[in-house]
Design an enzyme around this catalytic site. Structure first.
Site, short mmCIF file in Angstrom:
data_model
loop_
_atom_site.label_atom_id
_atom_site.label_comp_id
_atom_site.label_asym_id
_atom_site.label_seq_id
_atom_site.Cartn_x
_atom_site.Cartn_y
_atom_site.Cartn_z
N PHE A 126 -60.47 -11.29 20.96
CA PHE A 126 -61.80 -11.13 20.39
C PHE A 126 -62.74 -10.92 21.57
O PHE A 126 -62.65 -11.64 22.57
CB PHE A 126 -62.20 -12.37 19.59
N ASP A 195 -57.56 -20.27 23.00
CA ASP A 195 -58.61 -20.12 21.99
C ASP A 195 -57.94 -20.28 20.62
O ASP A 195 -57.08 -19.48 20.24
CB ASP A 195 -59.25 -18.73 22.13
N TYR A 220 -65.90 -22.99 12.02
CA TYR A 220 -66.43 -22.44 10.76
C TYR A 220 -65.45 -21.55 10.02
O TYR A 220 -65.80 -20.95 9.02
CB TYR A 220 -67.75 -21.70 10.99
N LYS A 221 -64.23 -21.46 10.51
CA LYS A 221 -63.23 -20.67 9.81
C LYS A 221 -62.38 -21.62 8.95
O LYS A 221 -62.86 -22.10 7.92
CB LYS A 221 -62.40 -19.88 10.82
N ARG A 369 -59.12 -7.04 6.60
CA ARG A 369 -58.61 -8.36 6.95
C ARG A 369 -58.68 -9.28 5.73
O ARG A 369 -59.73 -9.36 5.07
CB ARG A 369 -59.46 -9.01 8.05
#
Lengths: 396, 396
Positions: A126, A195, A220-221, A369
């Site tokens: 990312f 990560d 937050y995922k 996704r």
């Protein structure tokens, strides 16, 4: 009724985690974007209201001690710890993932020592990790070298200071081999930084077990902490005393209210703190983490794989051949909790899916996704998502 | 009734800002700790509830665009701008003050260029600025030199890269001369960085007017944003194109969703962003800033000085001579919006004050701090605070 719909009903009927969905606020949509923003846990609104009205509004400044605000970063870190296989006292919550990548990577380079002048970074990362790694390299006088994760073992050497890797690729959903890559980094005398944004809360991480040095992740995922909820930093216990943060704010001081001019870092995970923690977002996250009470990460992983297996099965059954290409590995050992499908006109396809209540997301230039949060996604929803996808694609 | 109580009634009766108190949730206590944590604005609880239940809970991921989450950092920056004398497009909200000090100071050193090898930092600063400045110096290969603000003009020279100063001293409440110090820094060819934590929202700052280069500040004191609400970064417009952040997270990219491996900084204030903004804390702050609608900072300053004048008058009238020593300058030009009194056994005195409904705070080792937020503190409260202080001290 199609064979897949019958299967979905059976799978839902025997899903031991099915009851967890009631711990979230959900509607009729099939929400497959929990790998971007997790759904709202039902406990959060009431907790946040209490934090705002009573803790802030009535107790005001007293809440820093009486409502446990001051110790929230390490307390909530300890709540996340079992979800990523860490013993207590090694994780602290606060700041964004990007800021934590900076702390971790500069800290890693300093732990590696002066003689090592190269940082390896996941070439498929990312983007923010790459941008921050470039800054960390520049500011520590090291060279940054992007390397595909699978090529890392061959790229390691005496020059390697630190290696920044993603546990799960944000785009393809590929799960990288954390145990063996960590071991390789260690064998080369370098420091590993992982990560965990796309793995924590979806599959076992085993930070302690596999000897990871440092790790960061967002909340937050799959951890459902809310939009932009604070990220976390893991520093393995035996490295903490030598961890030398590039952001030594007063919250990381051994005596923060001593107001001393000289900096003396606190012992333990607290050393990873920086400034005053954002209490509203932080305590919303704490309430959100209650959905994990009594939940086994292994059970979550088993359901996650069942969900993605079933989605791929439904897509194969429903979507006309050749219209989508799966970028996510088929092997369980290489699959996170999302499925990425390459598709012509993917942006428009995703917009149509969302209109029809199937919410995934689009990643430039051609990727659909779909994230599968085992805590609240069911097999019926998965079947419906694949069916609607087939209808949208076929209607062109 | 004492002379001071009569005066308090008259002052309250003619206070044009008195009505603003209704914009906050308050009780019978005299809250003089708004320089640490501002009181709860009445608009906040409902707004936060909407953000949690509807924006997150119902719209979920769509809120990044539909609820304006993505652009909140710069939008709220523009809301703060007039309070610190800045035109729009120069302030971005996010991260803690400490993190913003790091961005600003490293950015300042880079703006100053290679030839300048020294950073000056306020020797009396709130500690975090000093700790972060030390890290910024270390990571940019500069030397850090602590200097009392009044000594800065004499310490400036060809070697000076950047100067980090506080507008108001956190301990004594002394207001430093921002216009002349900024001019001196500029005349020396160095870059100024101001910390506005203890001035923004209490008095005019005039960032644009006085040619300040960079500034940071928190939002939970006189801006009432809530516990740990995000801080802000000001980069003067004509410096933005050359501003080179040490934390170039994906939110500061020219094309954040392009997922590009190469970093290209966004134009404007957005360049100061880092990672995903903490939306709950951020939007609570946005609601909190509505208390400023129609409020003039000049009027706030006039009332602030009247409040601190009156407090000093009451303390002089009530407290036995020699029991407290005022650390806050008497001259208006040198006074922020707080009064610091040195006092024997200050920690215990403050605890007794708080028990009796007069809330200030204690700063190690011997300082009582009283902050005066003109938006919600009245003269009657000031008189009561001084009276209770006298009673507590006299009862020993």
């Amino acid at each position: 009724m199609s064979e897949q719909r019958v299967r979905a009903e059976k799978l839902d009927a025997t899903d031991e985690l099915a009851g967890l969905r009631a711990r979230f606020v959900l509607d009729d949509a099939v929400y497959l974007d929990g790998n971007s923003l997790g759904a709202l846990p039902a406990a959060v609104p009431g907790r946040v209201d209490d934090v705002v009205r009573r803790q802030w509004g009535e107790l005001r400044i007293r809440s820093w001690t009486e409502s446990g605000w001051w110790t929230a970063p390490e307390r909530i870190g300890d709540r996340i710890a079992p979800l990523v296989g860490a013993a207590a006292g090694q994780i602290v919550v606060g700041d964004s993932t990007s800021v934590n990548v900076f702390k971790a990577l500069v800290g890693a380079v300093r732990l590696a020592g002066e003689g090592r002048d190269e940082i390896l970074v996941d070439a498929t990362t990312f983007p923010t990790d790459g941008y921050i790694a470039e800054s960390a390299a520049r500011m520590t006088g090291r060279t940054l070298r992007p390397v595909a994760p699978s090529q890392v073992p061959g790229a390691l050497g005496d020059r390697t200071a630190a290696v920044l890797l993603n546990h799960v690729d944000y785009r393809t959903g590929r799960l990288h081999d954390l145990p063996s890559l960590t071991a390789a980094v260690r064998a080369a005398g370098a420091v590993s930084v992982w990560d965990l944004c796309h793995s924590a809360g979806a599959l076992p991480v085993g930070l302690d077990e596999h000897g990871v040095d440092l790790a960061v992740g967002c909340t937050y995922k799959y951890l459902n902490g809310g939009p932009g909820s604070p990220a976390y930093l893991y520093v393995r216990r035996d490295l903490q005393e030598r961890f030398d943060s590039p952001l030594p704010g007063w919250n990381s001081h051994a005596e923060p209210f001593g107001m001393r001019r000289d900096y003396e870092p606190a012992p333990g995970a607290v050393r990873g703190r920086v400034g005053t923690p954002d209490i509203l977002s932080m305590l919303a996250l704490e309430a959100a983490l209650e959905v994990w009470d009594g939940v086994s990460v292994d059970a979550v992983r088993a359901k996650s794989l069942a969900l993605t297996d079933f989605f791929l099965e439904c897509v194969a059954a429903y979507v006309p051949a050749g219209r989508v290409e799966c970028l996510t590995p088929d092997a369980h050992a290489e699959r996170g909790s999302q499925v990425a499908l390459r598709c012509a006109d993917a942006g428009r396809v995703m917009a149509r899916l969302i209109e029809r209540g199937v919410v995934g997301d689009f990643r430039h230039p051609d990727v659909l996704r779909f994230g599968f949060t085992p805590l609240y996604v069911g097999f019926g929803g998965v079947e419906r998502a694949a069916r609607v996808l087939a209808e949208v694609i076929s209607s062109d």
